[in-house]
Motif scaffolding. Structure first.
Motif, mmCIF file in Angstrom:
data_model
loop_
_atom_site.group_PDB
_atom_site.id
_atom_site.type_symbol
_atom_site.label_atom_id
_atom_site.label_comp_id
_atom_site.label_asym_id
_atom_site.label_seq_id
_atom_site.Cartn_x
_atom_site.Cartn_y
_atom_site.Cartn_z
ATOM 1 N N PRO A 21 -5.244 -15.578 -53.839
ATOM 2 C CA PRO A 21 -4.155 -16.545 -53.670
ATOM 3 C C PRO A 21 -3.464 -16.344 -52.326
ATOM 4 C CG PRO A 21 -4.143 -15.700 -55.893
ATOM 5 C CD PRO A 21 -5.170 -14.899 -55.152
ATOM 6 N N GLY A 22 -3.211 -17.471 -51.637
ATOM 7 C CA GLY A 22 -2.597 -17.425 -50.330
ATOM 8 C C GLY A 22 -3.576 -17.586 -49.182
ATOM 9 N N ASP A 23 -4.875 -17.408 -49.445
ATOM 10 C CA ASP A 23 -5.870 -17.582 -48.386
ATOM 11 C C ASP A 23 -5.930 -19.043 -47.939
ATOM 12 O OD1 ASP A 23 -6.622 -14.934 -48.346
ATOM 13 O OD2 ASP A 23 -8.412 -15.211 -49.594
ATOM 14 N N ARG A 24 -6.059 -19.237 -46.656
ATOM 15 C CA ARG A 24 -6.210 -20.582 -46.079
ATOM 16 C C ARG A 24 -7.703 -20.874 -45.978
ATOM 17 N NH1 ARG A 24 -4.471 -22.480 -39.943
ATOM 18 N NH2 ARG A 24 -3.822 -24.615 -40.477
ATOM 19 N N VAL A 25 -8.140 -22.000 -46.526
ATOM 20 C CA VAL A 25 -9.573 -22.270 -46.608
ATOM 21 C C VAL A 25 -9.891 -23.727 -46.260
ATOM 22 C CG1 VAL A 25 -10.058 -20.488 -48.329
ATOM 23 C CG2 VAL A 25 -9.441 -22.797 -49.092
ATOM 24 N N VAL A 26 -11.104 -23.908 -45.753
ATOM 25 C CA VAL A 26 -11.736 -25.221 -45.660
ATOM 26 C C VAL A 26 -12.850 -25.247 -46.702
ATOM 27 C CG1 VAL A 26 -13.120 -26.754 -44.227
ATOM 28 C CG2 VAL A 26 -11.236 -25.489 -43.220
ATOM 29 N N VAL A 27 -13.009 -26.365 -47.401
ATOM 30 C CA VAL A 27 -13.984 -26.449 -48.481
ATOM 31 C C VAL A 27 -15.085 -27.436 -48.094
ATOM 32 C CG1 VAL A 27 -14.343 -26.919 -50.931
ATOM 33 C CG2 VAL A 27 -12.144 -25.986 -50.152
ATOM 34 N N PRO A 28 -16.350 -26.993 -48.025
ATOM 35 C CA PRO A 28 -17.456 -27.911 -47.727
ATOM 36 C C PRO A 28 -17.541 -29.033 -48.745
ATOM 37 C CG PRO A 28 -18.178 -25.627 -47.532
ATOM 38 C CD PRO A 28 -16.805 -25.598 -48.145
ATOM 39 N N PHE A 29 -18.055 -30.185 -48.295
ATOM 40 C CA PHE A 29 -18.098 -31.341 -49.194
ATOM 41 C C PHE A 29 -19.116 -31.188 -50.303
ATOM 42 C CE2 PHE A 29 -21.228 -32.563 -45.939
ATOM 43 C CZ PHE A 29 -22.273 -33.104 -46.690
ATOM 44 N N GLN A 30 -20.153 -30.343 -50.099
ATOM 45 C CA GLN A 30 -21.122 -30.129 -51.172
ATOM 46 C C GLN A 30 -20.795 -28.827 -51.898
ATOM 47 O OE1 GLN A 30 -23.432 -28.008 -47.802
ATOM 48 N NE2 GLN A 30 -23.062 -30.195 -47.959
ATOM 49 N N ILE A 31 -21.245 -28.733 -53.130
ATOM 50 C CA ILE A 31 -20.996 -27.569 -53.968
ATOM 51 C C ILE A 31 -22.309 -26.809 -54.099
ATOM 52 C CG2 ILE A 31 -20.248 -26.779 -56.243
ATOM 53 C CD1 ILE A 31 -18.715 -29.524 -56.430
ATOM 54 N N ALA A 32 -22.343 -25.578 -53.609
ATOM 55 C CA ALA A 32 -23.575 -24.806 -53.578
ATOM 56 C C ALA A 32 -23.300 -23.378 -53.998
ATOM 57 C CB ALA A 32 -24.180 -24.838 -52.171
ATOM 58 N N CYS A 33 -24.338 -22.713 -54.549
ATOM 59 C CA CYS A 33 -24.152 -21.377 -55.112
ATOM 60 C C CYS A 33 -24.354 -20.272 -54.093
ATOM 61 C CB CYS A 33 -25.111 -21.172 -56.288
ATOM 62 S SG CYS A 33 -26.854 -20.954 -55.801
#
Length: 393
Positions: A78-90
């Motif tokens: 919690p608190g981490d700044r993130v960018v999330v890719p548009f695809q969901i991959a393992c």
């Protein structure tokens, strides 16, 4: 929470919906601080309605702050700044290990015969709630989200979610020889960034093709040549004239399914949307026809022995391809959704220090989430110089 919700063709509303929560130990919940509006979202706004369900939450370009993580997400807190890719991959299956995250074998939508799940993008890609919202549940969070530093404004990193890796892959697939030439057809966000990346990577000649003044101006100011479709009777010939008569070494199609210039294709797309429910889905999925004028132009324009890189989204199932031309010109074609995580190590260093790709000023509009319906309409109509819109919950 508030979210942008699809209700039908050209009908996007901001509504109160349930807050997301953790469902699996590899999930995270992210509070969204910025979410991009993508040209692909306009396909949902207009022609891919048969694959949507009223109530679907839109958006696939998220950035924000981690609020909560599942027990198996050891890399985030919690608190981490993130960018999330548009695809969901393992990150661990055979496809992911090959850098083909859009084909992830863990998240493939097998019941639809499609690749990896995507945020906010139709039942074809899993009907996963999207990111034009105040909060987002992120599956496979042990792999997907990219941690970024505190300090710079969101725009410095936001485009890692889609625009930057998509354009990077388009240029990579184009295989431009060192000092060679490339034409980019369509100068929306992806095409614009393709021009910037090609120039940064050493292309000797970059030619952008469009018909919108603001878009032509933007690439010209970054050092590319600009060809105005409205001023050319034969745009392929005009580009060949600029490349010693033979055509560019590579052409990038950054337009896709909604190209101008084909009234028959437009009619076929429209008919699909007029059919009721399941019939519309079947028509679009099995008999869909794209407007392919951009791709035909790319095949005509590229030099013999050259490469056509297709990053624009196509959805047709029975599109006619000019196979004789492709064979006779000995062309290479590369297609595909961007594998975001594959390209992040190449791109992230370029976002440190000097803004070499111009991401800080890339967006033309920043609007609060409440104005999402206005943002969609403005972006589709290319009004008010809109090239890239960022929504801020």
């Amino acid at each position: 929470m508030k979210a942008a919700v699809w209700h039908g063709k050209r009908d996007v509303r901001v509504e109160e919906v349930p807050d997301p929560s953790l469902k699996h130990p590899t999930d995270a919940v992210v509070r969204i601080t910025s979410s991009g509006l993508c040209g692909s979202d306009l396909h949902l706004y207009e022609i891919l309605g048969p694959f949507m369900t009223p109530g679907d939450i839109l958006g696939h370009e998220p950035m924000g702050v981690v609020e909560e993580v599942g027990d198996e997400v050891a890399n985030l807190a919690p608190g981490d700044r993130v960018v999330v890719p548009f695809q969901i991959a393992c990150g661990d299956c055979r496809m992911c290990r090959q850098g083909l995250q859009t084909q992830c074998e863990t998240t493939q939508v097998r019941e639809q015969g499609m690749g990896a799940r995507l945020f906010g993008y139709t039942k074809l890609y899993g009907a996963v709630p999207g990111a034009q919202a105040e909060y987002l549940r992120v599956p496979q969070a042990h792999y997907g989200p990219v941690k970024v530093p505190e300090g710079p404004a969101d725009d410095r990193y936001l485009f890692l979610s889609d625009v930057l890796p998509t354009a990077w892959q388009a240029v990579e697939y184009a295989g431009i020889p060192e000092g060679g030439s490339v034409a980019v057809i369509g100068l929306g966000p992806i095409g614009d960034m393709c021009c910037r990346i090609a120039l940064h990577r050493g292309a000797g000649q970059v030619i952008g093709v469009d018909l919108v003044d603001e878009r032509l101006r933007r690439v010209r100011e970054r050092g590319a040549e600009a060809v105005d479709l409205r001023a050319e009777k034969d745009v392929a010939a005009a580009v060949r004239d600029r490349t010693e008569g033979r055509g560019p070494d590579a052409v990038i199609d950054a337009v896709g399914a909604e190209a101008h210039g084909s009234p028959v294709g437009k009619l076929m797309q429209t008919i699909g949307g007029l059919l009721p429910g399941r019939l519309a889905e079947q028509a679009a999925g099995k008999a869909g026809v794209d407007r392919m004028s951009a791709l035909y132009t790319a095949l005509d324009m590229v030099r013999r022995g050259g490469t056509v890189s297709v990053i624009g989204v196509y959805g047709g199932a029975v599109d006619p391809m000019p196979l004789l031309t492709i064979f006779d010109k000995q062309l290479q074609l590369r297609f595909g959704q961007a594998n975001v995580r594959r390209w992040v190590p190449d791109i992230l260093p370029l976002l440190e220090g000097e803004d070499v790709l111009g991401v800080d000023s890339f967006a033309t509009h920043h609007l609060p989430l409440e104005r999402t319906p206005e943002a969609y309409e403005m972006f589709q109509k290319k009004a008010d110089g809109a090239v890239k819109v960022v929504l801020e919950p």
